[in-house]
Scaffold this motif. Structure first.
Motif, mmCIF file in Angstrom:
data_model
loop_
_atom_site.group_PDB
_atom_site.id
_atom_site.type_symbol
_atom_site.label_atom_id
_atom_site.label_comp_id
_atom_site.label_asym_id
_atom_site.label_seq_id
_atom_site.Cartn_x
_atom_site.Cartn_y
_atom_site.Cartn_z
ATOM 1 N N LYS A 83 66.678 122.811 52.747
ATOM 2 C CA LYS A 83 67.812 122.441 53.585
ATOM 3 C C LYS A 83 68.704 121.448 52.850
ATOM 4 O O LYS A 83 69.936 121.598 52.810
ATOM 5 C CB LYS A 83 67.276 121.783 54.872
ATOM 6 N N ALA A 84 68.052 120.482 52.231
ATOM 7 C CA ALA A 84 68.792 119.461 51.500
ATOM 8 C C ALA A 84 69.572 120.104 50.367
ATOM 9 O O ALA A 84 70.769 119.788 50.149
ATOM 10 C CB ALA A 84 67.809 118.419 50.954
ATOM 11 N N GLU A 85 68.867 121.058 49.697
ATOM 12 C CA GLU A 85 69.536 121.741 48.593
ATOM 13 C C GLU A 85 70.766 122.498 49.093
ATOM 14 O O GLU A 85 71.843 122.446 48.498
ATOM 15 C CB GLU A 85 68.553 122.739 47.954
ATOM 16 N N LYS A 86 70.545 123.228 50.213
ATOM 17 C CA LYS A 86 71.633 123.987 50.820
ATOM 18 C C LYS A 86 72.816 123.094 51.147
ATOM 19 O O LYS A 86 73.968 123.383 50.820
ATOM 20 C CB LYS A 86 71.125 124.640 52.106
ATOM 21 N N ASP A 138 47.782 120.078 55.949
ATOM 22 C CA ASP A 138 48.399 119.886 54.632
ATOM 23 C C ASP A 138 49.396 120.992 54.348
ATOM 24 O O ASP A 138 50.500 120.750 53.859
ATOM 25 C CB ASP A 138 47.318 119.895 53.538
ATOM 26 N N LYS A 139 48.969 122.222 54.674
ATOM 27 C CA LYS A 139 49.840 123.370 54.434
ATOM 28 C C LYS A 139 51.119 123.243 55.243
ATOM 29 O O LYS A 139 52.227 123.467 54.739
ATOM 30 C CB LYS A 139 49.102 124.652 54.841
ATOM 31 N N LYS A 140 50.940 122.878 56.519
ATOM 32 C CA LYS A 140 52.098 122.719 57.408
ATOM 33 C C LYS A 140 53.056 121.692 56.839
ATOM 34 O O LYS A 140 54.274 121.902 56.786
ATOM 35 C CB LYS A 140 51.594 122.235 58.773
ATOM 36 N N GLN A 141 52.453 120.602 56.419
ATOM 37 C CA GLN A 141 53.242 119.496 55.874
ATOM 38 C C GLN A 141 54.020 119.984 54.659
ATOM 39 O O GLN A 141 55.236 119.718 54.521
ATOM 40 C CB GLN A 141 52.260 118.371 55.475
ATOM 41 N N ALA A 142 53.276 120.733 53.807
ATOM 42 C CA ALA A 142 53.915 121.230 52.580
ATOM 43 C C ALA A 142 55.086 122.144 52.936
ATOM 44 O O ALA A 142 56.162 122.068 52.333
ATOM 45 C CB ALA A 142 52.878 121.976 51.740
ATOM 46 N N LYS A 143 54.823 123.019 53.948
ATOM 47 C CA LYS A 143 55.881 123.935 54.376
ATOM 48 C C LYS A 143 57.101 123.173 54.880
ATOM 49 O O LYS A 143 58.237 123.488 54.554
ATOM 50 C CB LYS A 143 55.338 124.820 55.497
ATOM 51 N N LYS A 144 56.799 122.156 55.685
ATOM 52 C CA LYS A 144 57.871 121.339 56.255
ATOM 53 C C LYS A 144 58.697 120.708 55.155
ATOM 54 O O LYS A 144 59.921 120.723 55.170
ATOM 55 C CB LYS A 144 57.227 120.228 57.108
#
Lengths: 371, 243
Positions: free
Chosen positions: A358-361, A345-351
């Motif tokens: 990235k999208a924001e950038k 879950d954490k990994k997913q959240a991080k991803k």
């Protein structure tokens, strides 16, 4: 009231009693049933505070045995197995000593002792040394020691063992007379006794509770098919052909042939619990068979007990250990799974966070580009 | 506690054990009385009690052996331990009743004092200090015997082990005291020997016999008695979870 919650007693690696739970309500007479070595005495010793449970708790009359032993012991009259007595004391001295030990106030003591001696029918021998008494009387002295001072709860460990039939009846009547104002837990391996005295039964086997139920219910639940005993005068030997005529009959077995009057006794087993006596009667009349006797076999507590106890697998210590090990392993695996899930879950959240950033950038870049 | 004391005294006096104990004690005491008076010609009451320690060593275990071993063997300990009485009061009740029997026996030895007084002039003060010392010694011996009895259900084992422990307390400090000076350096020798003195009950009792009463001896005797009573309580308490 007695509540036994998740109680385990271990001697080294051996489980005398394993994770047992039951409840005895106020005013009940409960039978504690089990084979020799099933854990009856161990359980009773734990309730009375003579030994401590390895795990779990026992609550008597609202008090935990381990925390408030004095309060609990005051409410319990215990008759241990084997009727331990002081041989050098007379019956009266013994009962008085028991009253003193049980903190019966001095003023009431004499009366309490007299009452206990009277209700157990010991007046005749009250000045005899306990060592000179017969076994039946000894048993009664032990019981007088348990009931003196009128404790709320009576715990009787095999009270009728080793008595002759008349003594058994007497003791049984005595126990029945306690019903009015006592809660009674009585252990035995004699089933007829329990079914006569008790309303509720706790069956224990190899340290585990197998059943807690009313005696009637237990007896009823045991038999899924009905068995009839029929004695017939059947000259044409046609009784066994009834099987074809009545569909419910599973089996007809000849038990006894009486050479004198040429009657035969059969056992008829049916597949359902429905009563087919009427059908048998009419069929027999049709086939000119005279029924002399027809009787439904009642399932006894004994059958119930045997059925409950015999079908149980016998676990060795090794197997119990293995089972525990597997259980622990399963728990560990479960834990591991949960941890892994959390990690994922954490990994997913991080991803997702990364992707969002990235999208924001990119969005910013695009904006910049547009500008 | 009173209930237990009453019952225990009854048991001592209703069974032969109480009479055997008192009889054997006084019988052997008389024998020593005869030997010391006629063979050695000593008219000392306190000197008699030096033999009293020997008698106590072998006879007190007979009194204490049954305290808990018998109850355990005949399962009557179930009656005691499932009663609302606390283990402390049960142990103290048994201990005190044992001490009552011992005190009666001890007071009966005053007969010898009066016999001696008829013929000579024994010192009353030293006689009293001797009797007090012997009482204190009995306190420790009884509590120790009771402790051993609480650990076994076999009375023979209880007697045997108790006698062995008494003998150890008697002779081991003496043996070590003669042995240690050869092994230990001078500097630590004296504290070690002083420490050993504490365990030498008979040696401490001998101080009373010569008429010197040290407070340290009284404290040592009482502390040991309390220690063994506590150990008895712990041993009974422990059996609850181990049994």
């Amino acid at each position: 009231m007695i509540e036994v919650k998740n109680v385990t007693k271990k001697y080294g690696d051996f489980y005398a009693v394993r994770n047992i739970n039951f409840e005895v309500k106020d005013g009940e007479i409960v039978g504690f049933l089990g084979r020799n070595g099933a854990g009856k005495t161990t359980t009773m010793n734990m309730i009375t505070g003579f030994i401590e449970a390895t795990e779990g708790e026992i609550i008597v009359d609202g008090y935990n045995v381990d925390i408030k032993p004095k309060k609990v012991k005051k409410e319990i009259g215990y008759m241990p197995e084997g009727t331990p007595l002081y041989p050098e004391l007379t019956v009266k001295e013994f009962v008085t000593y028991m009253a003193e030990l049980k903190l019966v106030p001095r003023k009431e003591r004499k009366k309490a002792v007299e009452e206990a001696i009277k209700s157990t029918g010991l007046e005749v021998v009250q000045n005899n040394l306990t060592r000179n008494l017969s076994r039946g009387y000894k048993q009664r002295v032990s019981m007088a020691g348990a009931i003196v001072g009128n404790p709320k709860i009576l715990i009787l460990d095999e009270p009728t063992v080793g008595l002759d039939p008349t003594q058994v009846v007497e003791i049984r009547e005595l126990i029945k007379s306690f019903r009015k104002d006592h809660t009674v837990l009585i252990s035995s391996h004699i089933l007829s006794e329990i079914s006569q005295i008790c309303e509720k039964v706790i069956i224990i086997d190899k340290g585990e509770i197998v059943a807690v139920d009313t005696t009637k219910h237990l007896e009823k639940n045991t038999s899924d098919n009905t068995v009839l005993n029929v004695i017939v005068d059947d000259i044409g030997n046609k009784f066994e052909s009834l099987k074809e005529e009545i569909a419910e009959i599973q089996e007809i077995k000849l038990i006894k042939e009486n050479a004198e009057d040429k009657t035969k006794e059969y056992e008829v087993k049916t597949s359902s619990s429905e009563d087919i006596r009427k059908q048998i009667f009419s069929c027999c009349a049709k086939n000119e068979i005279t029924i002399l006797e027809m009787k439904k076999q009642e399932a006894s507590l004994e059958d119930a007990f045997i059925k409950l106890v015999e079908d149980r697998p016998e676990y060795t210590q090794k197997e119990i250990k293995k089972m525990q090990y597997e259980k622990e392993l399963e728990e560990l695996r479960e834990e591991e799974k949960i941890k892994k899930q959390e990690r994922d879950d954490k990994k997913q959240a991080k991803k997702e966070e990364k992707a969002r950033k990235k999208a924001e950038k990119e969005a910013k870049k695009d904006k910049g580009g547009e500008e | 506690m009173l209930a237990v004391i009453k019952k225990e005294l009854k048991s001592y006096l209703l069974t032969p054990i109480g009479y055997i104990f008192i009889g054997a004690f006084l019988g052997i005491f008389s024998l020593f009385f005869y030997i010391t008076i006629f063979n050695s010609g000593i008219f000392n009451f306190e000197y008699l009690f030096l033999n009293g320690t020997t008698i106590a060593t072998f006879i007190i275990p007979v009194l204490t052996m049954r305290m808990f071993s018998e109850e355990r063997k005949s399962v009557t300990d179930q009656l005691l331990l499932t009663s609302p009485r606390s283990i402390v009061s049960i142990v103290l009740g048994k201990f005190i009743s044992g001490m009552i029997i011992l005190t009666i026996t001890e007071l009966l030895t005053l007969i010898y004092f009066f016999i001696l007084k008829y013929f000579g002039k024994p010192s009353l003060e030293i006689a009293i200090s001797t009797l007090v010392g012997f009482f204190l010694l009995c306190l420790v011996y009884t509590s120790l015997g009771m402790f051993v009895s609480s650990m076994t259900e076999n009375q023979i084992i209880a007697v045997f082990v108790t006698v062995v422990i008494f003998l150890m307390f008697w002779f081991l400090p003496q043996a070590l005291q003669s042995l240690l000076p050869q092994i230990l350096p001078e500097s630590i020798l004296s504290p070690v020997l002083a420490f050993l003195d504490v365990f030498s009950f008979v040696y401490m009792f001998e101080n009373f016999v010569v008429g010197t009463v040290y407070v340290k001896d009284i404290i040592a005797f009482i502390s040991f008695a309390v220690l063994f009573i506590l150990l008895t309580i712990i041993s009974l308490q422990r059996r609850k979870s181990v049994k």
